[in-house]
Design an enzyme around this catalytic site. Sequence first.
Site, PDB file in Angstrom:
ATOM      1  N   HIS A  16       6.112  10.452  -0.465  1.00 48.44           N
ATOM      2  CA  HIS A  16       5.296  11.258   0.456  1.00 48.44           C
ATOM      3  C   HIS A  16       5.522  12.746   0.137  1.00 48.44           C
ATOM      4  O   HIS A  16       6.634  13.142  -0.229  1.00 48.44           O
ATOM      5  CB  HIS A  16       5.690  10.943   1.898  1.00 48.44           C
ATOM      6  N   GLU A  65      -3.303  11.662  -1.032  1.00 46.83           N
ATOM      7  CA  GLU A  65      -3.132  12.576   0.093  1.00 46.83           C
ATOM      8  C   GLU A  65      -3.099  14.012  -0.413  1.00 46.83           C
ATOM      9  O   GLU A  65      -2.024  14.505  -0.804  1.00 46.83           O
ATOM     10  CB  GLU A  65      -1.816  12.293   0.812  1.00 46.83           C
TER      11      GLU A  65
HETATM   12  C1  PEP Z   1       0.540  12.342   6.246  1.00 45.43           C
HETATM   13  O1  PEP Z   1       1.395  13.223   6.368  1.00 45.43           O
HETATM   14  O2  PEP Z   1       0.721  11.369   5.508  1.00 45.43           O
HETATM   15  C2  PEP Z   1      -0.713  12.484   6.981  1.00 45.43           C
HETATM   16  C3  PEP Z   1      -1.756  11.825   6.549  1.00 45.43           C
HETATM   17  O3  PEP Z   1      -0.663  13.273   8.084  1.00 45.43           O
HETATM   18  P1  PEP Z   1      -1.896  13.696   9.021  1.00 45.43           P
HETATM   19  O4  PEP Z   1      -2.713  12.463   9.303  1.00 45.43           O
HETATM   20  O5  PEP Z   1      -1.249  14.243  10.250  1.00 45.43           O
HETATM   21  O6  PEP Z   1      -2.688  14.712   8.257  1.00 45.43           O
END
Ligand code: PEP
Length: 256
Positions: free
Chosen positions: A96, A166
């Site tokens: 992550h 992400e």
């Molecule tokens: C994350 O940190 O993996 C994430 C998706 O956070 P958020 O949904 O708060 O943007």
Amino acid sequence: MKKIIIANWKMNPQTARQALQLADEVRRGAKSLKNVEAVLAPPFLYIPIISKILSGKSNLRLAAQDIFWEKGGAYTGEISADQLKASGVKLVIVGHSERRALGETNEIVNKKLKAVLGASMRAVLCVGEAERQKEVAFPKIIRDELHEGLTRIKKSLFRNLVVAYEPIWAISTAGRGRADNPQNIYEITTIIRRELYRMVGKRTASKISVLYGGSVDDKNARAFVKDGAVDGLLVGGASLDAKKFIGLLKEVEKIQ
Ligand code: PEP
């Protein structure tokens, strides 16, 4: 393949009681799901108590937010694959961006992936760029995170791999904290899928779910899965609100 929706609670909530209450509400809300696999990734501390309320028939799975790669021994503060597995964990989030920000390298991510996949759990490998570079369709950093993270892993283990794209700038608590758009997610995840084809062949790669994460909530979730064509979502902030998270699960459930 069922859509996978993972709730990454990060370092929340503050007490075991609140964690149990949130998990139980989601468990009840997830009961009727047929097309969606809902996953909770609470802090390590809450895993055993939440595991107790999830029966074999529950629609909810448990994930861990991190892991250590050694099997056991003198590693203060760390948790192994076997310990997680014995506590009911089925998936582990690896790499992550918030862990990478604390110094986790692709080499470490690779060791963790080997530990998770080697223990027959599913690994969720997170990749993503810190800033959107308009002129670059596929940032080198994502290519490196995929190739270096997945180096020297047996092809047969890829069946338990999930990749979460992400973009760091889209995470609610980072950068702009605004979701990316589904068209862009479609383009980048198509390149990620193509990269996976090249690495392990089309047959194995087609079994790997590719998720999106970054400021997803009950309002925009449907668009990402439908128009962004991802196989699921990784959700941070919105997963701490049972009503919002159940609403999100139900929106995705409706997609054929
Ligand atoms: C994350 O940190 O993996 C994430 C998706 O956070 P958020 O949904 O708060 O943007």
